[in-house]
Scaffold this active site. Sequence first.
Site, mmCIF file in Angstrom:
data_model
loop_
_atom_site.group_PDB
_atom_site.id
_atom_site.type_symbol
_atom_site.label_atom_id
_atom_site.label_comp_id
_atom_site.label_asym_id
_atom_site.label_seq_id
_atom_site.Cartn_x
_atom_site.Cartn_y
_atom_site.Cartn_z
ATOM 1 N N ARG A 1 0.828 -1.223 0.000
ATOM 2 C CA ARG A 1 0.000 0.000 0.000
ATOM 3 C C ARG A 1 0.861 1.272 0.000
ATOM 4 O O ARG A 1 0.512 2.246 0.661
ATOM 5 C CB ARG A 1 -0.944 0.047 1.200
ATOM 6 C CG ARG A 1 -2.039 -0.985 1.187
ATOM 7 C CD ARG A 1 -3.316 -0.446 0.535
ATOM 8 N NE ARG A 1 -4.312 -1.498 0.444
ATOM 9 C CZ ARG A 1 -5.357 -1.599 1.252
ATOM 10 N NH1 ARG A 1 -5.565 -0.696 2.179
ATOM 11 N NH2 ARG A 1 -6.210 -2.578 1.105
ATOM 12 N N ARG B 1 -3.854 6.583 0.856
ATOM 13 C CA ARG B 1 -4.414 7.777 1.485
ATOM 14 C C ARG B 1 -3.472 8.544 2.392
ATOM 15 O O ARG B 1 -3.764 9.674 2.768
ATOM 16 C CB ARG B 1 -5.681 7.394 2.266
ATOM 17 C CG ARG B 1 -6.865 7.097 1.350
ATOM 18 C CD ARG B 1 -7.969 6.399 2.097
ATOM 19 N NE ARG B 1 -7.520 5.064 2.492
ATOM 20 C CZ ARG B 1 -8.292 4.153 3.090
ATOM 21 N NH1 ARG B 1 -9.533 4.451 3.390
ATOM 22 N NH2 ARG B 1 -7.803 2.969 3.395
ATOM 23 N N ARG C 1 -7.374 10.793 -6.292
ATOM 24 C CA ARG C 1 -8.576 9.999 -6.036
ATOM 25 C C ARG C 1 -9.829 10.873 -6.147
ATOM 26 O O ARG C 1 -10.841 10.448 -6.691
ATOM 27 C CB ARG C 1 -8.499 9.365 -4.655
ATOM 28 C CG ARG C 1 -9.724 8.548 -4.310
ATOM 29 C CD ARG C 1 -9.362 7.396 -3.452
ATOM 30 N NE ARG C 1 -10.310 6.855 -2.524
ATOM 31 C CZ ARG C 1 -11.556 7.176 -2.326
ATOM 32 N NH1 ARG C 1 -12.118 8.147 -2.988
ATOM 33 N NH2 ARG C 1 -12.280 6.533 -1.433
ATOM 34 N N ASP D 1 -6.997 -3.341 -7.131
ATOM 35 C CA ASP D 1 -7.484 -3.986 -5.904
ATOM 36 C C ASP D 1 -7.733 -5.462 -6.182
ATOM 37 O O ASP D 1 -7.991 -5.852 -7.327
ATOM 38 C CB ASP D 1 -8.768 -3.321 -5.408
ATOM 39 C CG ASP D 1 -9.023 -3.691 -3.949
ATOM 40 O OD1 ASP D 1 -8.385 -3.092 -3.068
ATOM 41 O OD2 ASP D 1 -9.824 -4.609 -3.702
ATOM 42 N N TYR E 1 -14.393 -12.407 0.690
ATOM 43 C CA TYR E 1 -15.222 -11.217 0.396
ATOM 44 C C TYR E 1 -16.453 -11.601 -0.426
ATOM 45 O O TYR E 1 -17.533 -11.039 -0.238
ATOM 46 C CB TYR E 1 -14.387 -10.154 -0.332
ATOM 47 C CG TYR E 1 -13.328 -9.569 0.564
ATOM 48 C CD1 TYR E 1 -13.632 -8.554 1.466
ATOM 49 C CD2 TYR E 1 -12.025 -10.061 0.553
ATOM 50 C CE1 TYR E 1 -12.663 -8.038 2.321
ATOM 51 C CE2 TYR E 1 -11.053 -9.553 1.406
ATOM 52 C CZ TYR E 1 -11.383 -8.545 2.282
ATOM 53 O OH TYR E 1 -10.434 -8.047 3.142
#
Length: 346
Positions: free
Chosen positions: A26, A30, A39, A76, A152
């Site tokens: 990562r 952010r 973004r 992702d 998921y």
Amino acid sequence: MPNTQKTFLRALAGETLPVPPIWLMRQAGRYLPEYRATRAEAGSFLDLCYNPDLACEVTLQPLRRFDFDAAILFSDILVIPQALGQHLAFKQGEGPQLEAIRDASGLGKLSLEGIHDTLGPIYETVSKLSHAIPSSTALIGFAGAPWTVATYMVEGKGSKDFPNIRRFAYGDPDGFAKLIDILVEATTQYLLKQVEAGAECIQLFETWGGVLSETGFNRWVIEPTKQIVANLRAVHPDLPIIGFPRGCGLHLVDFKQKTGVTAVGLDSGVKLDWVAENLQKLGPVQGNLDPMLLITGGDPMFDETKRILDTLGKGPFIFNLGHGITPETPPEHVGQLVNFIRDYKG
Ligand SMILES: Cc1c2[nH]c(c1CCC(=O)O)Cc1[nH]c(c(CCC(=O)O)c1C)Cc1[nH]c(c(CCC(=O)O)c1C)Cc1[nH]c(c(C)c1CCC(=O)O)C2
């Protein structure tokens, strides 16, 4: 040893380097103000993943600041369920939400046909990156490993203890195997396209491997990973592949030997002496600074970094975190970490 100035690829080929190559999971994200700006320009997180120009831009942002030895494609792991036809949304502050598939009767909604139509923009991002990164930087492609992606798909969101998928996998193994088979095939095709587009190494993220029983781990983590590795190597015999089975402790030796991955990624909880003695003898390892130490910075961060370098730096090693960088991380701590590793004399 490969004839390359890319230290990341040399470490993966088994070379022990005086300064280990560095990248961080990562590393785009952010914690960087420039990521937040791009973004916002893209709209949503998924819009960013499917926009080759902007996905390329955010992949390059951390390289401009920190001179990492590898870049990882910005995307992702959940684009695969989406390409297979499962509805996916990222809700602000809530993480991913999917239309849950709770048993084998839900598998009819999934289709391998046309996955490359959805995933095409991601291949374009890889191709753009392969031309845009510095010549000493390696390009990593990635996917989620089937079990982790399936968590998921079955839970419909992130989970703490995964009751639905464990019930499905243990209660109807043949039905669950159909889901894993679909994911093995989709992931193989997806990764082959990434390599064709210029990815030089693949990382398989097995974030939730640690919740399975030993029998479950063998069947739903080791087996599918082994199949994907074999499928990729049938086309690209020398492709370096990093497996990152998070939270899988003593399973790591079995995982390395049975799957045939080139290198094993380590979470922050593993015992480093044990790794040096038992796992690093079998091949390169990557890890494992606790991402929280990147938030605290200072001596706690440097002391633990030193311990990692002293224990794993005598063999083939890639420096990384034990999990992804969190949004609260001060970017200047990342710069201090990289400088510390490059200057460390042992
Ligand atoms: C489980 C998993 C996912 N995605 C991924 C995993 C496996 C590794 C891990 O365990 O972290 C992998 C991933 N996700 C992302 C990357 C990009 C490459 C990188 O820089 O490492 C990679 C390799 C970007 C991302 N993926 C996500 C973000 C944050 C999205 C945003 O900008 O709002 C980023 C930068 C979103 C995401 N994506 C996922 C979740 C659960 C979330 C929400 C949690 C969160 O918000 O941090 C699924």
